[in-house]
Design an enzyme around this catalytic site. Structure first.
Site, mmCIF file in Angstrom:
data_model
loop_
_atom_site.group_PDB
_atom_site.id
_atom_site.type_symbol
_atom_site.label_atom_id
_atom_site.label_comp_id
_atom_site.label_asym_id
_atom_site.label_seq_id
_atom_site.Cartn_x
_atom_site.Cartn_y
_atom_site.Cartn_z
ATOM 1 N N HIS A 87 0.847 -1.190 0.000
ATOM 2 C CA HIS A 87 0.000 0.000 0.000
ATOM 3 C C HIS A 87 0.880 1.236 0.000
ATOM 4 O O HIS A 87 2.081 1.185 0.310
ATOM 5 C CB HIS A 87 -0.960 0.006 1.192
ATOM 6 C CG HIS A 87 -0.299 0.056 2.541
ATOM 7 N ND1 HIS A 87 0.248 1.194 3.076
ATOM 8 C CD2 HIS A 87 -0.104 -0.914 3.466
ATOM 9 C CE1 HIS A 87 0.738 0.949 4.275
ATOM 10 N NE2 HIS A 87 0.552 -0.339 4.540
ATOM 11 N N CYS A 141 3.540 -4.860 6.383
ATOM 12 C CA CYS A 141 3.176 -4.508 5.014
ATOM 13 C C CYS A 141 4.356 -3.889 4.276
ATOM 14 O O CYS A 141 5.343 -3.470 4.876
ATOM 15 C CB CYS A 141 1.998 -3.537 5.013
ATOM 16 S SG CYS A 141 0.424 -4.314 5.457
#
Length: 291
Positions: A254, A267
């Site tokens: 992301h 992440c």
């Protein structure tokens, strides 16, 4: 098998992945490469598939509703460990041939232990094949084999199961995503061609990005996350967190303002102007994360 409302699923996992962007900013590490924009983005289609093997087995009578669904919420100790989690995925994919899903077996002609869903989360997905024996395919899953607090980091990911050729359709892709944690570099490939490459922030030592092979499970917007328009979510989970915001803890690519060094909850944080390239891949695109 209980039916989970889509709205409940969305609320839970969106909260989970919204947490990927929280935490300290950390100390930015040196950027090993310049951000390179992709000349084209990958299409959400698969090339024509090779013909599936002719089925030579009669499946048992199964009550599919009684099987646990192999979705991101599932913890399935009976899932089969990936035989070679450090290998580059082949690009062969399967998907359930009916909306009801496909039974997952613990071995070719073995016992069914779960149900492979058409949509693991949001959007119909394909599942990468890691091995084949005759008309049986061993495929990657999005489940955990155990919780980190119970089995340790090495027992969480790399879950697979076997499906019979008569229950699935096949396809292939020459797309793949690689992430090299040592250099903080994430790359989108088509065969040997680089479509996009960028530096990325990775997990901290306490919440590391798992070193494994996995695949793109879902791509969707999170209205609660102002820092990223889309999340490119993998089937692999945090190896140290049992849960995040009340749900499972899958990792994702992301956007984030800070995108270098060990700064995330697992992440891969990338520059906002690189997000579209990675969000353009079809669900099921193989991913290889190495140290």
């Amino acid at each position: 098998m209980s039916t989970r409302p889509c709205t409940a699923l969305a609320a839970t996992l969106l909260l989970v992945l919204a947490g990927c962007g929280t935490g300290g900013t950390g100390t930015p590490g040196p950027g090993p490469t310049q951000t390179v924009a992709a000349p084209v983005t990958a299409e959400r289609t698969h090339p024509p598939a090779p013909a599936a093997p002719t089925p030579s087995w009669t499946p048992p009578e199964l009550d599919l509703a009684s099987l646990p669904v192999a979705d991101p919420w599932a913890v399935l100790p009976r899932a089969v460990p990936d035989p070679d989690p450090g290998a580059v995925p082949s690009g062969q994919l399967v998907a359930p041939s009916t909306p009801a899903g496909a039974p997952l077996y613990d071995a070719p002609r073995g016992e069914a232990f779960a149900l492979l869903p058409v949509a693991a989360y949001q959007g119909d997905t394909s599942y990468p094949v890691v091995a084949q024996e005759g008309d049986w395919y061993q495929v990657m899953l999005v489940v955990r084999r155990g919780l980190p607090s119970e089995v340790g980091p090495s027992g969480v990911n790399e879950a697979t199961g076997w499906v019979w050729a008569g229950d699935v359709t096949t396809s292939t892709t020459d797309l793949r995503i690689t992430a090299t944690l040592g250099t903080g570099e994430v790359t989108l490939w088509r065969g040997q061609e680089v479509l996009a490459r960028t530096v990325a922030g990775i997990g901290t030592p306490e919440t590391p990005t798992p070193v494994t092979r996995t695949f793109v499970m879902s791509i969707y917007p999170d209205p609660n996350a102002t820092y990223s328009r889309l999340f490119v979510t993998f089937g692999a989970h945090s190896p140290t967190l049992d849960q995040f915001s009340g749900g499972p803890a899958p990792i994702a690519i992301h956007a984030y303002p800070s995108h270098s060094g060990a700064i995330s909850n697992g992440c891969l944080r990338i520059p906002a102007d690189m997000l579209d390239a990675f969000a353009g891949v079809p669900l099921g695109t193989p991913v290889l994360i190495t140290a």
